[in-house]
Design a protein around this motif. Structure first.
Motif, PDB file in Angstrom:
ATOM      1  N   GLY A   8       0.845  -1.184   0.000  1.00 23.33           N
ATOM      2  CA  GLY A   8       0.000   0.000   0.000  1.00 23.33           C
ATOM      3  C   GLY A   8       0.879   1.232   0.000  1.00 23.33           C
ATOM      4  N   TYR A   9       0.610   2.153  -0.918  1.00 26.50           N
ATOM      5  CA  TYR A   9       1.406   3.371  -1.046  1.00 26.50           C
ATOM      6  C   TYR A   9       0.609   4.544  -0.483  1.00 26.50           C
ATOM      7  N   ASP A  10       1.208   5.245   0.480  1.00 28.83           N
ATOM      8  CA  ASP A  10       0.519   6.313   1.199  1.00 28.83           C
ATOM      9  C   ASP A  10       0.050   7.434   0.272  1.00 28.83           C
ATOM     10  N   ALA A  11      -1.139   7.940   0.563  1.00 26.08           N
ATOM     11  CA  ALA A  11      -1.658   9.109  -0.136  1.00 26.08           C
ATOM     12  C   ALA A  11      -0.851  10.332   0.308  1.00 26.08           C
ATOM     13  N   PRO A  12      -0.685  11.309  -0.564  1.00 24.43           N
ATOM     14  CA  PRO A  12       0.023  12.533  -0.164  1.00 24.43           C
ATOM     15  C   PRO A  12      -0.651  13.175   1.058  1.00 24.43           C
ATOM     16  N   GLY A  13       0.177  13.660   1.977  1.00 27.40           N
ATOM     17  CA  GLY A  13      -0.339  14.349   3.158  1.00 27.40           C
ATOM     18  C   GLY A  13      -1.029  13.457   4.171  1.00 27.40           C
ATOM     19  N   SER A  14      -0.732  12.162   4.146  1.00 26.09           N
ATOM     20  CA  SER A  14      -1.438  11.227   5.031  1.00 26.09           C
ATOM     21  C   SER A  14      -0.643  10.831   6.277  1.00 26.09           C
ATOM     22  N   ASP A  15       0.416  11.560   6.587  1.00 28.32           N
ATOM     23  CA  ASP A  15       1.250  11.210   7.754  1.00 28.32           C
ATOM     24  C   ASP A  15       0.447  11.132   9.045  1.00 28.32           C
ATOM     25  N   ALA A  16      -0.492  12.054   9.239  1.00 26.65           N
ATOM     26  CA  ALA A  16      -1.292  12.060  10.468  1.00 26.65           C
ATOM     27  C   ALA A  16      -2.158  10.802  10.565  1.00 26.65           C
ATOM     28  N   ILE A  17      -2.673  10.336   9.439  1.00 28.41           N
ATOM     29  CA  ILE A  17      -3.475   9.102   9.438  1.00 28.41           C
ATOM     30  C   ILE A  17      -2.602   7.932   9.857  1.00 28.41           C
ATOM     31  N   ARG A  18      -1.396   7.833   9.288  1.00 29.91           N
ATOM     32  CA  ARG A  18      -0.492   6.727   9.625  1.00 29.91           C
ATOM     33  C   ARG A  18      -0.171   6.742  11.120  1.00 29.91           C
ATOM     34  N   GLN A  19       0.164   7.904  11.666  1.00 30.15           N
ATOM     35  CA  GLN A  19       0.502   8.001  13.088  1.00 30.15           C
ATOM     36  C   GLN A  19      -0.686   7.626  13.976  1.00 30.15           C
ATOM     37  N   ARG A  20      -1.863   8.130  13.626  1.00 30.77           N
ATOM     38  CA  ARG A  20      -3.061   7.881  14.434  1.00 30.77           C
ATOM     39  C   ARG A  20      -3.475   6.407  14.401  1.00 30.77           C
ATOM     40  N   GLU A  21      -3.399   5.780  13.252  1.00 33.39           N
ATOM     41  CA  GLU A  21      -3.917   4.418  13.081  1.00 33.39           C
ATOM     42  C   GLU A  21      -2.884   3.314  13.302  1.00 33.39           C
ATOM     43  N   SER A  46      11.545   5.846   1.731  1.00 33.96           N
ATOM     44  CA  SER A  46      12.270   6.461   0.615  1.00 33.96           C
ATOM     45  C   SER A  46      13.692   5.907   0.566  1.00 33.96           C
ATOM     46  N   ASP A  47      14.349   6.063  -0.570  1.00 36.71           N
ATOM     47  CA  ASP A  47      15.718   5.562  -0.730  1.00 36.71           C
ATOM     48  C   ASP A  47      16.667   6.100   0.332  1.00 36.71           C
ATOM     49  N   HIS A  48      16.434   7.313   0.789  1.00 28.47           N
ATOM     50  CA  HIS A  48      17.289   7.898   1.827  1.00 28.47           C
ATOM     51  C   HIS A  48      16.864   7.465   3.229  1.00 28.47           C
ATOM     52  N   GLY A  49      15.733   6.771   3.334  1.00 22.00           N
ATOM     53  CA  GLY A  49      15.255   6.304   4.630  1.00 22.00           C
ATOM     54  C   GLY A  49      14.686   7.399   5.503  1.00 22.00           C
ATOM     55  N   ASP A  50      14.397   8.558   4.915  1.00 23.67           N
ATOM     56  CA  ASP A  50      13.953   9.691   5.723  1.00 23.67           C
ATOM     57  C   ASP A  50      12.445   9.901   5.747  1.00 23.67           C
ATOM     58  N   ARG A  51      11.684   9.104   4.980  1.00 25.57           N
ATOM     59  CA  ARG A  51      10.232   9.246   5.042  1.00 25.57           C
ATOM     60  C   ARG A  51       9.558   7.939   4.656  1.00 25.57           C
ATOM     61  N   THR A  52       8.409   7.703   5.248  1.00 24.04           N
ATOM     62  CA  THR A  52       7.609   6.523   4.959  1.00 24.04           C
ATOM     63  C   THR A  52       6.803   6.769   3.695  1.00 24.04           C
ATOM     64  N   ILE A  53       6.814   5.781   2.801  1.00 26.40           N
ATOM     65  CA  ILE A  53       6.035   5.918   1.571  1.00 26.40           C
ATOM     66  C   ILE A  53       4.927   4.880   1.468  1.00 26.40           C
ATOM     67  N   GLY A  54       4.897   3.916   2.389  1.00 24.32           N
ATOM     68  CA  GLY A  54       3.850   2.909   2.336  1.00 24.32           C
ATOM     69  C   GLY A  54       4.111   1.755   3.275  1.00 24.32           C
ATOM     70  N   SER A  55       3.416   0.660   3.001  1.00 27.99           N
ATOM     71  CA  SER A  55       3.525  -0.547   3.814  1.00 27.99           C
ATOM     72  C   SER A  55       3.585  -1.771   2.921  1.00 27.99           C
ATOM     73  N   MET A  56       4.295  -2.788   3.379  1.00 26.28           N
ATOM     74  CA  MET A  56       4.306  -4.074   2.696  1.00 26.28           C
ATOM     75  C   MET A  56       4.079  -5.159   3.730  1.00 26.28           C
ATOM     76  N   VAL A  57       3.167  -6.083   3.417  1.00 30.25           N
ATOM     77  CA  VAL A  57       2.851  -7.170   4.338  1.00 30.25           C
ATOM     78  C   VAL A  57       2.702  -8.451   3.525  1.00 30.25           C
ATOM     79  N   ILE A  58       3.270  -9.536   4.027  1.00 27.95           N
ATOM     80  CA  ILE A  58       3.045 -10.862   3.463  1.00 27.95           C
ATOM     81  C   ILE A  58       1.977 -11.511   4.337  1.00 27.95           C
ATOM     82  N   LEU A  59       0.894 -11.931   3.695  1.00 29.49           N
ATOM     83  CA  LEU A  59      -0.225 -12.530   4.411  1.00 29.49           C
ATOM     84  C   LEU A  59      -0.508 -13.919   3.870  1.00 29.49           C
ATOM     85  N   GLN A  60      -0.913 -14.810   4.757  1.00 26.24           N
ATOM     86  CA  GLN A  60      -1.353 -16.130   4.340  1.00 26.24           C
ATOM     87  C   GLN A  60      -2.868 -16.146   4.449  1.00 26.24           C
ATOM     88  N   ALA A  61      -3.534 -16.624   3.403  1.00 24.27           N
ATOM     89  CA  ALA A  61      -5.000 -16.590   3.365  1.00 24.27           C
ATOM     90  C   ALA A  61      -5.524 -17.802   2.605  1.00 24.27           C
TER      91      ALA A  61
END
Length: 102
Positions: A8-21, A46-61
């Motif tokens: 999942g790739y974060d929407a622009p300006g969604s840092d507050a949502i990520r922190q809250r949830e 990001s390549d520099h490691g200075d900002r979160t751009i999304g999430s990756m999860v491996i799930l078994q279903a």
């Protein structure tokens, strides 16, 4: 039971949502629902490691339908954190759990 790679790739300006949830997101991922459970995951940065751009999860279903039901209630998804989501079936290779080694 198959595995799926979720990105999942974060929407622009969604840092507050990520922190809250984030606490609810982490709790949700360690619960089993619809036969789905998370195996591994973390933040995409990001390549520099200075900002979160999304999430990756491996799930078994059991199947994609169960995975999609599971994701409907996932806190990041429900809060609209992601601008784009990609889900693919995934086969373990390198680092496979012992039960998956041929």
């Amino acid at each position: 039971m198959p595995y799926f790679a979720f990105r999942g790739y974060d929407a622009p300006g969604s840092d507050a949502i990520r922190q809250r949830e984030r606490p609810a997101h982490r709790t949700y991922l360690v619960t089993e629902k619809f036969g789905v459970h998370a195996v591994a995951g973390g933040m995409l940065v990001s390549d520099h490691g200075d900002r979160t751009i999304g999430s990756m999860v491996i799930l078994q279903a059991p199947d994609r339908a169960a995975l999609l039901r599971f994701l409907e209630d996932e806190p990041f998804m429900a809060a609209g954190l992601f601008e784009r989501v990609e889900i693919e079936r995934w086969d373990w290779g390198l680092g496979a759990p012992v039960s998956q080694v041929p």
